[in-house]
Motif scaffolding. Structure first.
Motif, PDB file in Angstrom:
ATOM      1  N   ARG A   1      -7.513  27.807  47.841  1.00  0.00           N
ATOM      2  CA  ARG A   1      -6.418  26.842  47.999  1.00  0.00           C
ATOM      3  C   ARG A   1      -5.658  26.610  46.693  1.00  0.00           C
ATOM      4  O   ARG A   1      -4.446  26.413  46.693  1.00  0.00           O
TER       5      ARG A   1
ATOM      6  N   ARG B   1      -0.301  20.503  47.187  1.00  0.00           N
ATOM      7  CA  ARG B   1       0.803  21.214  47.860  1.00  0.00           C
ATOM      8  C   ARG B   1       1.600  22.037  46.859  1.00  0.00           C
ATOM      9  O   ARG B   1       1.954  23.192  47.128  1.00  0.00           O
TER      10      ARG B   1
ATOM     11  N   ALA C   1      -2.942  29.635  53.227  1.00  0.00           N
ATOM     12  CA  ALA C   1      -1.880  29.619  54.237  1.00  0.00           C
ATOM     13  C   ALA C   1      -2.383  30.155  55.567  1.00  0.00           C
ATOM     14  O   ALA C   1      -2.004  29.652  56.635  1.00  0.00           O
TER      15      ALA C   1
ATOM     16  N   ASP D   1      -4.269  27.485  57.273  1.00  0.00           N
ATOM     17  CA  ASP D   1      -3.338  26.522  57.864  1.00  0.00           C
ATOM     18  C   ASP D   1      -2.856  26.986  59.236  1.00  0.00           C
ATOM     19  O   ASP D   1      -2.692  26.171  60.158  1.00  0.00           O
ATOM     20  N   ARG D   2      -2.613  28.287  59.372  1.00  0.00           N
ATOM     21  CA  ARG D   2      -2.173  28.825  60.671  1.00  0.00           C
ATOM     22  C   ARG D   2      -3.249  28.605  61.733  1.00  0.00           C
ATOM     23  O   ARG D   2      -2.955  28.235  62.873  1.00  0.00           O
TER      24      ARG D   2
ATOM     25  N   ASP E   1      -0.084  36.504  53.872  1.00  0.00           N
ATOM     26  CA  ASP E   1      -0.505  35.143  53.544  1.00  0.00           C
ATOM     27  C   ASP E   1      -1.449  35.101  52.348  1.00  0.00           C
ATOM     28  O   ASP E   1      -2.140  36.081  52.041  1.00  0.00           O
TER      29      ASP E   1
END
Length: 547
Positions: free
Chosen positions: A98, A179, A28, A31-32, A24
Motif C-alpha cells: 500500500r 491516499r 489498487a 481496492d478493485r 495495477d
C-alpha cells in the motif's frame, strides 16, 4: 544428395491469451476486489478462529499501512517479515505494498548468522517477527544480532503487545497521507525481496515488482479458473512465492478466500481445514500430498468440495497424482514450474490436461511469457525433443538481485532471458519436461544420468513411499547413483539387493543405483524442496553399498 526432411521446430514458445496484463499496483488491485465483493470472505486464519470479509481485510490493511507511515517508513524502505504463516503475515504483505515499502521475506528456519546477513544486506529498518517457532526464540535471536545491524530501528512481534501498540499508530487522521502515498506508486516499483536458497555462499535477494508478482498470481489463478466462489487452502509457507504469490495474490485478484490451516505444514490440520472451510483448492509440494494421503484416517475427511489446486516444487509421481485426482477430488489440479527470480511461475498444466501431461511435464508457457531451451555452452536454441537449459523472459523476470548487479548479470542475459539452471526438453506440443538441474545431473563413466527418470521408475516399487536420487563420488566412474528412500513400512525396509533386483533388465546398467540409504525423512527447504546437495554431502564420503 540433399536431406529433404523438415527441420525440427526450435524449443521456443510464447504464451498468448485474450486476457491483458494487469497494470495495477497490489493496493489498487485489492481496492478493485473490495469494491466488487466487500462482503465475501477474504481471509480465514483457522488456528486463531479469526476471519475477515474483503471490506474488513482492507480496513485492517489500511490501518497497518497508516501505522507504517506514522513510523516514518518511506517508499522503498525495506521492511522485514520473519514469521510463520498467520493472518498478520498477510496483512504486512498488503500494507507494505500500500505504501510502496519493500517487504523482505525471511525464512523462518534461519538461524542468527543468516538473519544477520539478510538484515544487513537488505538494509532492513523495521522487522515484524513471530515470537517463537519450533524451539527458536525469535526475540532473543534478534537482540543477539541487533548490534551488528545498524539499519534496524524497530522490531515488532506478532502475538505480543508490541504488535498491538504498533497497529494503534495507524490512526484515521493519516488517511489522506495514505491516499497521497498510494498515488505516488508505480506498478514497476520494487515491492518484495525474496532470498533464494544458497547452495554456496550466502543467498541472493531476488527483487520483485508489483507488476511481477501481481500478474503472476493473477494468471496462475486464471488458469485454474478462480472466481469469488473459490476458497483456497494454503499450507505452503508465505515466506516463499508459492504461498504469497500463487496463494495470496492469486486469491485476492479473483475475490477468492484465502484459508490458513496452520502456522506450518501439518497434514491433519490441512485436511481438517479443507473439510471445515469447504475449500475448493489445495496447494502443496508432492511430499505434502504424500503425507496427507498416508495420514491415518485419511478416508474419514470430507474433501468433496475440492476441485483444483496446485502441486509444485518437485516432480509429481504418477501414483500420487492418480490418488490426488481420485481420492481428493482434485480433477483440475495443476502442476506449476518456476523459480523465485521469475515471480515464480513460467509453466503450468491446464485443467483439462491428461494424467500423462500432469506427471510427465510441468505444463506449457503462461500467457505473456516466453520460454526457450538452449545449449548451456553456446546459448543456441535447441530443437524440440532435445535437452538443454530452460530460459524464460517476460513480465515475470525479477528486477535483479538486491545490490548485486554482477550476480544479476550472470543470471539475466543481455536479451533479458532468465537462465534457470534447469535441464529441460520441450515436446512437439510445447509442453516441457524437466529432466534435472544442470548441477544435479549425474555423469557416470561418461554417461549422463537424469535423477528424475530413475526416481519415477522407483516410485513403482511396493516398498517405497518416497525416493530421491543423487550422484556421489566414485573412484572409477567419477560418480555413482545413490537412491535415498523413505520406506512405506519402517518395520520392513528395502534392501539394496531388492532395489537392484527390481531394476534389473528394466533400466540400463549405468542407471541402476549402486548405493542405498533408507531414511525417515529428507532434508527440506522451508518451501518444501528436497535439499539434494545435503544428501550428496551427507553420503558422498560413505563406503560403497548401503549408506
Amino acid at each position: 544428395m540433399t536431406d529433404d526432411r523438415p527441420a525440427a521446430e526450435p524449443s521456443y514458445a510464447h504464451g498468448t491469451g485474450g486476457t491483458a496484463l494487469l497494470g495495477d499496483t497490489i493496493g489498487a488491485n485489492l481496492d478493485r476486489a473490495v469494491a466488487a465483493w466487500p462482503d465475501r470472505e477474504a481471509l480465514v486464519d483457522v488456528p486463531s478462529g479469526r476471519r475477515w470479509t474483503y471490506a474488513e481485510f482492507a480496513a485492517d490493511v489500511d490501518r497497518l499501512a497508516r501505522a507504517l507511515l506514522a513510523s516514518d517508513v518511506a517508499k522503498g524502505d525495506r521492511v522485514g517479515i520473519w514469521a510463520v504463516n498467520c493472518a498478520e503475515w498477510v496483512l504486512v504483505q498488503y500494507a507494505t505494498a500500500r505504501i510502496g515499502a519493500i517487504m523482505v521475506n525471511i525464512n523462518p528456519a534461519y538461524r542468527t548468522h543468516e538473519v544477520a546477513y539478510v538484515l544487513k544486506q537488505a538494509g532492513i529498518s523495521l522487522l515484524f517477527a513471530s515470537l517463537r517457532h519450533k524451539g527458536s526464540d525469535y526475540r532473543a535471536m534478534v537482540e543477539q544480532v541487533r548490534p551488528a545491524c545498524p539499519d534496524l530501528r524497530e522490531a515488532v512481534y506478532i502475538d505480543d503487545p508490541s504488535w498491538t501498540a504498533f497497529a494503534a499508530r495507524g490512526t484515521a487522521d493519516r488517511a489522506e497521507e495514505l491516499r497521497l502515498r498510494a498515488a505516488e506508486l508505480s506498478c514497476d516499483d520494487p515491492i518484495n525481496i525474496q532470498y533464494t536458497s544458497g547452495t554456496t555462499g550466502f543467498p541472493k535477494g531476488a527483487t520483485l515488482s508489483h507488476h511481477n508478482i501481481l500478474n503472476n498470481g493473477y494468471f496462475v489463478g486464471e488458469l485454474i479458473a478462480y472466481s469469488e466462489q473459490d476458497r483456497v487452502c494454503v499450507p505452503v509457507p508465505f515466506y516463499h512465492c508459492f504461498g504469497m504469490v500463487m496463494g495470496n495474490l492469486a486469491a485476492t485478484s479473483h475475490g477468492a478466500c484465502l484459508v490458513v490451516p496452520a502456522a506450518s505444514f501439518d497434514p491433519a490440520a490441512t485436511l481438517a481445514a479443507v473439510e471445515r472451510e469447504r475449500c475448493t483448492s489445495l496447494y502443496g509440494v508432492p511430499t505434502m500430498f504424500i503425507a496427507e494421503l498416508n495420514l491415518p484416517g485419511f478416508a474419514g475427511y470430507d474433501l468433496s468440495t475440492l476441485r483444483t489446486g496446485i502441486m509444485a516444487g518437485s516432480p509429481c509421481p504418477v501414483e500420487v497424482m492418480k490418488r490426488v485426482v481420485a481420492e481428493m477430488h482434485m480433477a483440475e489440479v495443476a502442476i506449476c514450474y518456476g523459480m523465485t527470480e521469475t515471480s515464480p511461475v513460467s509453466l503450468q498444466t491446464r485443467t483439462d490436461d491428461d494424467l500423462e501431461h500432469r506427471t510427465g511435464t510441468v505444463g506449457r508457457v503462461l500467457p505473456h511469457l516466453e520460454v526457450k531451451i538452449v545449449d548451456p555452452a553456446t546459448g543456441v536454441t535447441r530443437p524440440r525433443g532435445t535437452a538443454g537449459e530452460l530460459c524464460t523472459r517476460g513480465y515475470s523476470v525479477m528486477l535483479g538481485y538486491w545490490a548485486e548487479p554482477e550476480k544479476s548479470a550472470e543470471a539475466i542475459d543481455a536479451g533479458r532471458w532468465m537462465h534457470t539452471g534447469d535441464l529441460a526438453v520441450m515436446r512437439e506440443d510445447g509442453y516441457v519436461e524437466i529432466v534435472g538441474r544442470i548441477k544435479d545431473m549425474i555423469i557416470r563413466g561418461g554417461e549422463n544420468v537424469y535423477p528424475r527418470e530413475i526416481e519415477e521408475f522407483l516410485y513403482g516399487h511396493p516398498k517405497i513411499r518416497d525416493v530421491q536420487v543423487v550422484g556421489v563420488p566414485h573412484e572409477r566412474y567419477g560418480e555413482e547413483v545413490l537412491a535415498c528412500v523413505i520406506p512405506l513400512d519402517a518395520a520392513d525396509p528395502l534392501t539394496l539387493q531388492e532395489l537392484r533386483a527390481f531394476c534389473a533388465d528394466r533400466l540400463a546398467h549405468y542407471k541402476i543405483p549402486s548405493r542405498l540409504s533408507v531414511l525417515d525423512a529428507f532434508p527440506m527447504t522451508v518451501s518444501g524442496k528436497v535439499r539434494k546437495i545435503e544428501l550428496r554431502e551427507r553420503y558422498g564420503a560413505a563406503a560403497p553399498g548401503e549408506a
